[in-house]
Design an enzyme around this catalytic site. Structure first.
Site, PDB file in Angstrom:
ATOM      1  N   GLU A 157      67.213  37.551  12.916  1.00  0.00           N
ATOM      2  CA  GLU A 157      67.282  37.590  11.452  1.00  0.00           C
ATOM      3  C   GLU A 157      68.723  37.934  11.048  1.00  0.00           C
ATOM      4  O   GLU A 157      69.311  38.843  11.642  1.00  0.00           O
ATOM      5  CB  GLU A 157      66.342  38.722  11.017  1.00  0.00           C
ATOM      6  CG  GLU A 157      65.725  38.532   9.693  1.00  0.00           C
ATOM      7  CD  GLU A 157      64.671  39.605   9.447  1.00  0.00           C
ATOM      8  OE1 GLU A 157      64.842  40.759   9.876  1.00  0.00           O
ATOM      9  OE2 GLU A 157      63.669  39.263   8.813  1.00  0.00           O
ATOM     10  N   ARG A 196      61.731  35.337  12.046  1.00  0.00           N
ATOM     11  CA  ARG A 196      61.337  35.016  10.672  1.00  0.00           C
ATOM     12  C   ARG A 196      61.871  33.645  10.238  1.00  0.00           C
ATOM     13  O   ARG A 196      62.493  32.931  11.017  1.00  0.00           O
ATOM     14  CB  ARG A 196      61.732  36.123   9.695  1.00  0.00           C
ATOM     15  CG  ARG A 196      60.918  37.401   9.867  1.00  0.00           C
ATOM     16  CD  ARG A 196      60.669  38.090   8.552  1.00  0.00           C
ATOM     17  NE  ARG A 196      59.864  39.308   8.694  1.00  0.00           N
ATOM     18  CZ  ARG A 196      60.357  40.533   8.655  1.00  0.00           C
ATOM     19  NH1 ARG A 196      61.638  40.730   8.465  1.00  0.00           N
ATOM     20  NH2 ARG A 196      59.545  41.566   8.768  1.00  0.00           N
TER      21      ARG A 196
END
Ligand code: 8LK
Length: 245
Positions: free
Chosen positions: A51, A104
């Protein structure tokens, strides 16, 4: 009013056919996503993308993550705007590896974080609408590769304790209630399959401690190698990628 310049012609999406087999690693704050990614460092031919928290903490010297938690009504919207951009950069990042593992995605931004900020009133309806329209435009015109989702499933209480132990300064004020809300949205998306039902989801018990979790990781390795037809080849120790967050 003209809706778009696309009329009824079908144009290829930007980036179509350029991305390898892509696995999205999803889960609540503190569910062990970075540890999971670290586990795959040992394999050649897998591109690991964490991320982009470093970017969120340092956007031309400004810590947007901190501002988002400290003054959510003012900063949650620009923060999520920036998350959308940086996630898109990760999705479209070229790689010559056969598999991409991403922590993510633009989808968790849309279905979990932005949705939650809308539901709990952190962002005003107009702000929500802007983020939604950005997402819809991206979804229509840019190819986002997603072949498998690994859901690191936890309970809010477990991740709350982990978050407190990790003690990331920006997260010191995050209450259990916030993690409960995010948990529900992850469940709606990845267990009840309210969105993206065409992408297979591998659910792992991420409440487990570090020792037991290795068995869960092994399960996902098998699924990833089988689904992507990748031969697991180990890298030499000096060549391991460095993961930061
Ligand atoms: O994941 C690192 C931190 O960033 C954590 O405190 C949760 C926050 N975050 C957020 O507020 N909105 C997000 C993401 C992370 C990831 C996406 C896609 N949207």
């Amino acid at each position: 009013m003209a809706q778009s310049g696309y009329s009824n012609k079908v144009f290829p999406k930007y980036g179509e056919g350029t991305q390898p087999f892509t696995v999205l690693i999803e889960g609540n704050i503190g569910s062990g996503k970075t540890t999971f990614l670290n586990h795959f460092q040992k394999y050649k031919d897998i591109c690991l993308i964490t991320e982009p928290v470093d970017k969120w903490r340092n956007c031309a010297g400004i810590n947007l993550l901190d501002l988002m938690y400290k003054e959510p009504h003012r900063w949650a919207h620009p923060f999520q705007n920036y998350v959308t951009l940086t996630m898109l950069q990760s999705h479209t990042l070229p790689t010559d590896k056969s598999v991409k593992l991403m922590e993510r995605s633009i989808f968790s931004a849309r279905y979990c974080f932005v949705e939650n900020m809308h539901k709990n009133g952190t962002i005003a309806p107009g702000m929500y609408q802007i983020l939604k329209e950005w997402y819809e435009f991206i979804d229509k015109s840019i190819h986002i590769q997603a072949d498998l989702i690994v859901y690191l499933r936890t309970t809010p209480e477990v991740v709350y304790d982990r978050m407190m132990c990790r003690a990331r300064s920006e997260e010191s004020c995050v209450p259990l209630e916030y993690l409960q809300e995010l948990h529900e949205l992850h469940e709606n998306w990845l267990i009840h399959k309210n969105f993206m039902s065409h992408v297979p989801v591998l659910v792992l018990d991420a409440n487990l401690g570090l020792d037991a979790i290795n068995t869960e990781y092994k399960k996902s390795e098998d699924s990833i190698f089988k689904a992507s037809s990748l031969q697991p080849i180990l890298v030499s120790p000096v060549k391991k990628q460095r993961l930061s967050s």
